[in-house]
Write an enzyme that holds these catalytic residues in place. Structure first.
Site, PDB file in Angstrom:
ATOM      1  N   LYS A 163       0.839  -1.196   0.000  1.00  0.00           N
ATOM      2  CA  LYS A 163       0.000   0.000   0.000  1.00  0.00           C
ATOM      3  C   LYS A 163       0.872   1.243   0.000  1.00  0.00           C
ATOM      4  CE  LYS A 163      -4.104  -1.853  -0.006  1.00  0.00           C
ATOM      5  NZ  LYS A 163      -4.860  -1.808  -1.276  1.00  0.00           N
ATOM      6  N   ASP A 192       0.090  -0.259  -4.590  1.00  0.00           N
ATOM      7  CA  ASP A 192      -1.296   0.196  -4.724  1.00  0.00           C
ATOM      8  C   ASP A 192      -1.500   1.467  -3.901  1.00  0.00           C
ATOM      9  OD1 ASP A 192      -3.972   0.513  -5.027  1.00  0.00           O
ATOM     10  OD2 ASP A 192      -4.570  -1.388  -4.103  1.00  0.00           O
ATOM     11  N   GLU A 217      -0.624   0.177  -9.091  1.00  0.00           N
ATOM     12  CA  GLU A 217      -2.076  -0.051  -9.075  1.00  0.00           C
ATOM     13  C   GLU A 217      -2.790   1.228  -8.652  1.00  0.00           C
ATOM     14  OE1 GLU A 217      -3.309  -3.701  -7.209  1.00  0.00           O
ATOM     15  OE2 GLU A 217      -5.303  -2.913  -6.730  1.00  0.00           O
ATOM     16  N   ASP A 240      -7.925  -0.190 -10.572  1.00  0.00           N
ATOM     17  CA  ASP A 240      -8.803  -0.861  -9.617  1.00  0.00           C
ATOM     18  C   ASP A 240     -10.065  -0.002  -9.468  1.00  0.00           C
ATOM     19  OD1 ASP A 240     -10.125  -1.843  -7.377  1.00  0.00           O
ATOM     20  OD2 ASP A 240      -8.343  -2.197  -6.193  1.00  0.00           O
ATOM     21  N   LYS A 264     -13.184  -5.730  -8.225  1.00  0.00           N
ATOM     22  CA  LYS A 264     -14.052  -6.043  -7.083  1.00  0.00           C
ATOM     23  C   LYS A 264     -15.382  -6.589  -7.598  1.00  0.00           C
ATOM     24  CE  LYS A 264     -11.257  -3.734  -4.206  1.00  0.00           C
ATOM     25  NZ  LYS A 264     -10.084  -3.871  -5.090  1.00  0.00           N
ATOM     26  N   TRP A 319      -8.382 -12.423  -3.928  1.00  0.00           N
ATOM     27  CA  TRP A 319      -8.027 -11.847  -2.627  1.00  0.00           C
ATOM     28  C   TRP A 319      -9.134 -12.120  -1.619  1.00  0.00           C
ATOM     29  CZ3 TRP A 319      -9.991  -8.038   0.702  1.00  0.00           C
ATOM     30  CH2 TRP A 319      -9.109  -7.631   1.718  1.00  0.00           C
TER      31      TRP A 319
HETATM   32  C1  0XW Z   1      -6.769  -5.437  -1.189  1.00  0.00           C
HETATM   33  N1  0XW Z   1      -8.084  -4.937  -1.495  1.00  0.00           N
HETATM   34  C2  0XW Z   1      -8.735  -5.811  -2.460  1.00  0.00           C
HETATM   35  C3  0XW Z   1      -8.940  -4.867  -0.258  1.00  0.00           C
HETATM   36  C4  0XW Z   1      -9.140  -3.451   0.150  1.00  0.00           C
HETATM   37  O1  0XW Z   1     -10.434  -3.122   0.492  1.00  0.00           O
HETATM   38  C5  0XW Z   1      -8.647  -2.617  -0.995  1.00  0.00           C
HETATM   39  C6  0XW Z   1      -8.054  -3.558  -1.928  1.00  0.00           C
HETATM   40  C7  0XW Z   1      -7.332  -3.021  -3.085  1.00  0.00           C
HETATM   41  O2  0XW Z   1      -6.751  -3.726  -3.888  1.00  0.00           O
HETATM   42  O3  0XW Z   1      -7.329  -1.815  -3.260  1.00  0.00           O
HETATM   43 MG    MG Z   2      -6.386  -1.922  -5.269  1.00  0.00          MG
END
Ligand code: 0XW
Ligand code: MG
Length: 368
Positions: A163, A192, A217, A240, A264, A319
């Site tokens: 992150k 990311d 990302e 994303d 997602k 994930w």
């Molecule tokens: C790792 N994730 C899929 C979960 C978090 O909510 C955010 C995220 C991402 O990739 O940004």
């Molecule tokens: Mg992401």
């Protein structure tokens, strides 16, 4: 088969460890669970659990309000005819993609239970079991980040997501360098920023890390900002948060803005929406992951089932948030990470979960 009742539940997923992103910290998450009861013995499960403002514009309250509107339109429909269920929801309200996604997942669970097949089989069949996953390294100091990367690789992880964002860009550059220095051959690193960089910062980061093997990302807030940064980036760019639907994904691929995606399920229509994106990614040789913002065993199972159907060379992994909360709705079959991979839940057809009757307590809402 007909839907005879819909129950909506709340489940709190308490955090087991810290999870910081560029502009938000994930706290105890409020998940929304859907149970679709039918005139057969089968119950279908769906779930959605957004976390904060980053991954999608919805929140627990808005999703539950959308379900109030959508649920009455579903009573009497055959849940196996998923296209008709989606059409009924779309003619009831525009938007509400999160609530619609949770219903879609519950319908796939029922389709599997009605036919005696696993969801992954109905989606084309798995290429792998267990399925590769990626693991997050939360924002920290360079030493903390490098040490997490070491531990995760020792545990068998081959995909790490560092992150970044929300602090001095120099701190992110230092953390990325420290992690890249300990990354082993065959392990992939994704940085990311969860929309936390300006266009200038994204370019500065990429140039400062020019020699490092990594992907960036969602560096910037919007699609347009990512597109503006892209020609000046040295690294592959994954979208994303800005990859909000199939049309945007198609545009990002054809225009060369995105080299891959972090996707997602409940942002793009559940398993049905994700299947369309998977197929487009396969057709264009574009990698994607199979994620959600957060969630318990139901959403994790959905991610693992569809993640297993992606050819491994194009899969960025499925994930699951289980390492960060320690809750299982199904103690035996609930997805868990072992050696950097997650087995497809094997409790039976559908999503493969066996959730004890009454597990979620008193419903927030009942429709029948
Ligand atoms: C790792 N994730 C899929 C979960 C978090 O909510 C955010 C995220 C991402 O990739 O940004
Ligand atoms: Mg992401």
């Amino acid at each position: 088969m007909k839907i005879i009742a819909i129950y909506v539940y709340e489940k709190t997923l308490s955090m087991a460890s810290a999870y910081n992103m560029s502009s938000s910290t994930v706290g105890d998450a409020s998940s929304t669970i859907i149970e679709l009861h039918t005139d057969s013995e089968h119950i279908g499960y769906g779930e959605i659990c957004p976390t904060g403002p980053l991954p999608q514009p919805e929140h627990a309250g808005s999703i539950r309000a959308d379900l109030e509107l959508l649920a009455p339109a579903l009573i009497g429909l055959d849940p196996v005819l998923i296209g008709q269920v989606l059409a009924a929801m779309n003619s009831t309200m525009d938007g509400g993609i999160g609530a619609k996604s949770a219903i879609d997942i519950a319908c796939w669970d029922l389709l599997g239970k009605a036919t005696g097949r696993r969801v992954c089989d109905l989606l084309g069949g798995p290429f792998t079991d267990p399925v590769s996953t990626y693991h997050v390294i939360a924002i920290g100091t360079p030493d903390e980040s490098a040490s997490s990367a070491e531990h995760l690789q020792n545990d068998g992880h081959t995909k790490l997501q560092l992150k970044a964002g929300g602090r001095r860009i120099e701190d992110d550059i230092d953390a990325a360098r420290a992690v890249a220095a300990v990354i082993r051959p065959g392990v992939d690193l994704f940085v990311d920023a969860n929309r936390g960089f300006s266009v200038e910062q994204a370019i500065q980061f990429s140039h400062a890390c020019a020699g490092l093997r990594l992907n960036m990302e969602q560096p910037c807030h919007t699609y347009e900002e990512c597109a503006a940064a892209k020609p000046s980036l040295v690294h592959p760019l994954l979208l994303d948060e800005s990859a909000k639907d199939l049309a945007t994904v198609a545009k990002a691929i054809s225009s060369g803005v995105a080299n891959g995606f972090g996707m997602k399920l409940t942002r793009v229509g559940g398993l049905s929406g994700m299947r369309a994106i998977r197929d487009l990614c396969i057709a264009t040789n574009t990698p994607t992951s199979f994620d959600d913002s957060w969630g318990g065993d139901i959403i994790a199972s959905a991610c693992v089932h569809i993640g297993s159907t992606m050819p491994p060379a194009l899969s960025r992994g499925a994930w699951i948030s289980h390492p960060y909360h320690q809750c299982h709705y199904d103690e035996t079959n609930g997805p868990r990470i072992e050696g950097g991979r997650v087995a497809i839940p094997s409790g039976g057809p559908g999503l493969g979960l066996v959730i004890p009757t009454g597990y979620f307590g008193t419903p927030l809402a009942s429709h029948n």
